[in-house]
Structure formats: structure tokens, C-alpha cells
Write an enzyme that holds these catalytic residues in place. Structure first.
Site, mmCIF file in Angstrom:
data_model
loop_
_atom_site.group_PDB
_atom_site.id
_atom_site.type_symbol
_atom_site.label_atom_id
_atom_site.label_comp_id
_atom_site.label_asym_id
_atom_site.label_seq_id
_atom_site.Cartn_x
_atom_site.Cartn_y
_atom_site.Cartn_z
ATOM 1 N N GLU A 35 -13.412 12.250 -9.727
ATOM 2 C CA GLU A 35 -12.843 13.584 -9.949
ATOM 3 C C GLU A 35 -11.819 13.432 -11.067
ATOM 4 O O GLU A 35 -10.769 12.809 -10.884
ATOM 5 C CB GLU A 35 -12.181 14.119 -8.675
ATOM 6 N N HIS A 38 -22.014 20.206 -11.392
ATOM 7 C CA HIS A 38 -21.422 21.518 -11.111
ATOM 8 C C HIS A 38 -21.097 22.215 -12.430
ATOM 9 O O HIS A 38 -20.379 21.677 -13.280
ATOM 10 C CB HIS A 38 -20.177 21.373 -10.240
ATOM 11 N N HIS A 56 -17.003 14.583 -11.885
ATOM 12 C CA HIS A 56 -16.696 15.951 -11.473
ATOM 13 C C HIS A 56 -15.274 16.254 -11.924
ATOM 14 O O HIS A 56 -14.542 15.384 -12.380
ATOM 15 C CB HIS A 56 -16.735 16.082 -9.943
ATOM 16 N N ARG A 63 -20.889 27.429 -10.043
ATOM 17 C CA ARG A 63 -20.991 26.015 -9.642
ATOM 18 C C ARG A 63 -22.439 25.550 -9.453
ATOM 19 O O ARG A 63 -22.799 24.437 -9.823
ATOM 20 C CB ARG A 63 -20.217 25.854 -8.324
ATOM 21 N N GLU A 115 -17.522 22.604 -14.222
ATOM 22 C CA GLU A 115 -16.684 21.419 -14.397
ATOM 23 C C GLU A 115 -16.851 20.883 -15.816
ATOM 24 O O GLU A 115 -17.347 19.782 -16.058
ATOM 25 C CB GLU A 115 -17.010 20.405 -13.302
HETATM 26 N N1 ING Z 1 -16.103 17.749 -5.466
HETATM 27 C C1 ING Z 1 -17.214 17.123 -4.783
HETATM 28 C C2 ING Z 1 -18.147 18.185 -4.182
HETATM 29 O O1 ING Z 1 -19.351 18.095 -4.417
HETATM 30 C C3 ING Z 1 -17.843 15.287 -3.242
HETATM 31 C C4 ING Z 1 -16.756 16.169 -3.716
HETATM 32 C C5 ING Z 1 -18.057 14.049 -3.809
HETATM 33 C C6 ING Z 1 -18.673 15.654 -2.200
HETATM 34 C C7 ING Z 1 -19.066 13.219 -3.382
HETATM 35 C C8 ING Z 1 -19.692 14.836 -1.752
HETATM 36 C C9 ING Z 1 -19.895 13.625 -2.339
HETATM 37 O O2 ING Z 1 -17.687 19.084 -3.476
HETATM 38 C C10 ING Z 1 -16.220 18.689 -6.432
HETATM 39 N N2 ING Z 1 -15.108 19.038 -7.116
HETATM 40 O O3 ING Z 1 -17.268 19.186 -6.701
HETATM 41 ZN ZN ZN Z 2 -18.030 19.059 -8.612
#
Ligand code: ING
Ligand code: ZN
Length: 306
Positions: free
Chosen positions: A268, A69, A192, A124, A72
């Protein structure tokens, strides 16, 4: 003459600085570091990674990435820090480098990363141009395991979670998946931000866990302890849907469900609150990255060579 670089962890850096730093590491420390490419982005940028290996024949493989993303930035910086530490301070990590080869891709979404620097800080997605004029697919909704089943948008104009036209419609996710498939890593961690979580697959629905979920949880708790030891911060451990909601097409779900990476997680990283959000102050990059590295090393420490 020695090759040089502009990289540091007191400010955020553009793609060119990061990619140049990877070339620098490979040139300066050729016995442990080498550069590779998974292919090109939709705008033609290089999907570059660094292989870090002491050359042991039966070494386990561990894939670490950041920046799928664009916005990030602390995730990208942390993955770059993992490379830096493992290479520049390799003698400190001899135990783990004796049994694990690392493959680190700090910028999984180079087009979006640059766009987030030049045009729109909160971008993103990738930079695919749709016929509607809208731009981008969410690369963490595009991987080919239970693709599109939950937590996605099918509208290309959705600014956050458009899953793409089909699984692996995007050159970034497809090329990187091809590389990971050929490597067969035992470890997969995607950095992330934000929230301070160690997320355990699967995310594609609220109930399905891998058969060895308890083993993944045991190892995640080791990572949690190692990360807390850095600066006292807590990273919550749990099943992804419980902590952040269900979402299909994430890279860790595919790594676990298709590529066979036993220890597959999404981290995260900092911060843990919406006020700071994606704009982690630059003075906190280093400590966030130290926590990320500590988590990776804790997982690697649980790997056993045959
Ligand atoms: N969080 C992730 C996202 O893609 C996630 C959360 C993790 C989703 C693993 C699916 C699998 O939304 C962020 N901050 O991007
Ligand atoms: Zn992310």
C-alpha cells in the site's frame, strides 16, 4: 526515426500513454524489454505487460503489478516507474538484472482505470455489466484461493467489494492468473494505495499465515528499510488482517497459496492518511514511485539463483 512517448511522472496518464510507453521501451531497448499480453478485458482492452530481462538462463522471475483497483492511480504510476528505471537505467541495476527477470503490468484493470479518468474518479472495480444494471466486480476479491470467505460482498451492486459470481469469474483476473501460473515467479508484488503498508499474506482469515511467514517478514523489513531510506517515510510491515483487515480473493493470497510465489506481498503506497486518500498530488508521484522501486529491489536482492 526513433519511436517516442508522452510518459512522465509529474502528472497522471491515461491508459494509451502507458501502453504506448511500454511499446516504446520494447522498440527502443529490444535487448532488455519486450511486450506481452495476458489477454483482453471485458471491454476488449489489452492486458499488456513488459518483460525486462538481460537473458540469463537461470534467472528468477518477479511479477510486479499496479492498478488492479481503478482509482489507485499512484500504484499504476509507480509500476510504470519500475519499468522505466529498470529499462532506461539498466546499467545501474545490473546486479539484480543478472539474476532476476521482471514482469511488470502497470494497469491490471484497464477498463476501470479509463472509467476513473472519464466518469468517476473513485471507481474501484472492473466494468462487468450485471443483469441488474449494476456494474463491476472487485478484481482483488476474485482470485481463486479461499475465494469469498471473508471481507467481501456477494451483492453485484456493492460499489467496492463484490467478489464476482465465482472465483475467477472475471476475464482480467483469470487471464492474468493463467499467465502467472505459466511463469512461476518467485516474487509477486501488487501495488495498491493507500496507507503505507507492506502487507504479508494470507488475508483470507485473521489467523492463517504461510509456513514461511517469518522469512517473508524478514525480507519485508529489508524493503521497509530501503523505502525509508528514500525520503524518511515509514511503511508498516505486518500480516494483512492485522493491518487492514481480513479479505479473501486477493491476488497476493493466490500468488502465495496457489502459484507458489515465495515472496508475495501487497504494497500500500502513499499517502498514509485519509485526507489525501487516493488523490496523491502529482508532485508526489515520483517519490512514491522511488519508494516502491526501492522496496521491489530490496526483495529482488534477497533472491538467489540456483
Ligand atoms: N487494499 C486492499 C484491498 O483489496 C488487501 C487490501 C490486500 C486485501 C491484500 C486483500 C489482500 O482491499 C486496498 N486499498 O485496495
Ligand atoms: Zn487497492
Amino acid at each position: 526515426f526513433r519511436s517516442s512517448h508522452n510518459m512522465d511522472w509529474t502528472s497522471y496518464h491515461r491508459l494509451a500513454d502507458i501502453q504506448n510507453y511500454m511499446d516504446y521501451l520494447a522498440k527502443t531497448f529490444p535487448s532488455v524489454a519486450s511486450v506481452g499480453s495476458a489477454g483482453k478485458t471485458i471491454e476488449g482492452r489489452d492486458l499488456r505487460y513488459l518483460k525486462i530481462s538481460s537473458g540469463k538462463k537461470n534467472a528468477k522471475k518477479f511479477w510486479v503489478d499496479g492498478g488492479i483497483h481503478a482509482r489507485e492511480w499512484a500504484a499504476t504510476a509507480s509500476a510504470a516507474y519500475v519499468m522505466k528505471e529498470l529499462v532506461e537505467n539498466r546499467s545501474k541495476y545490473a546486479n539484480v538484472l543478472n539474476k532476476v527477470d521482471f514482469y511488470v503490468m502497470p494497469v491490471m484493470n484497464p477498463d476501470g482505470y479509463e472509467y476513473s479518468h472519464t466518469n468517476e474518479r473513485m471507481w474501484r472495480k472492473n466494468r462487468r455489466k450485471h443483469s441488474s444494471g449494476c456494474v463491476g466486480a472487485d478484481l482483488n476479491r476474485n482470485w481463486g484461493y479461499h475465494w469469498g470467505e471473508s471481507g467481501v460482498s456477494k451483492n453485484p451492486c456493492d460499489p467496492q467489494i463484490y467478489a464476482g459470481a465465482k472465483a475467477f469469474s472475471e476475464p482480467e483476473s483469470q487471464s492474468i492468473a493463467n499467465l502467472i501460473t505459466s511463469l512461476k515467479p518467485e516474487g509477486y508484488i501488487s501495488f495498491h494505495t493507500y496507507g503505507q503498508y507492506i502487507l504479508i499474506p494470507f488475508a483470507f482469515d485473521t489467523v492463517t499465515k504461510p509456513k514461511d511467514f517469518n522469512e517473508l517478514r524478514r525480507v519485508a523489513l529489508k524493503a521497509q528499510a530501503a523505502m525509508k531510506a528514500v525520503a524518511g517515510e515509514t511503511y508498516q510491515v505486518g500480516h494483512t488482517p492485522t493491518l487492514v483487515g481480513a479479505a479473501a480473493g486477493g491476488s497476493d493470497d493466490w500468488a502465495k497459496g496457489v502459484a507458489g510465489a515465495k515472496y508475495a506481498y501487497t504494497f500500500e503506497l502513499r499517502p498514509n492518511n485519509d485526507r489525501v486518500g487516493f488523490a496523491l498530488p502529482a508532485r508526489l508521484i515520483t517519490v512514491a514511485a522511488q519508494e516502491a522501486l526501492a522496496g521491489v529491489l530490496a526483495v529482488a536482492g534477497e533472491m538467489r539463483v540456483n
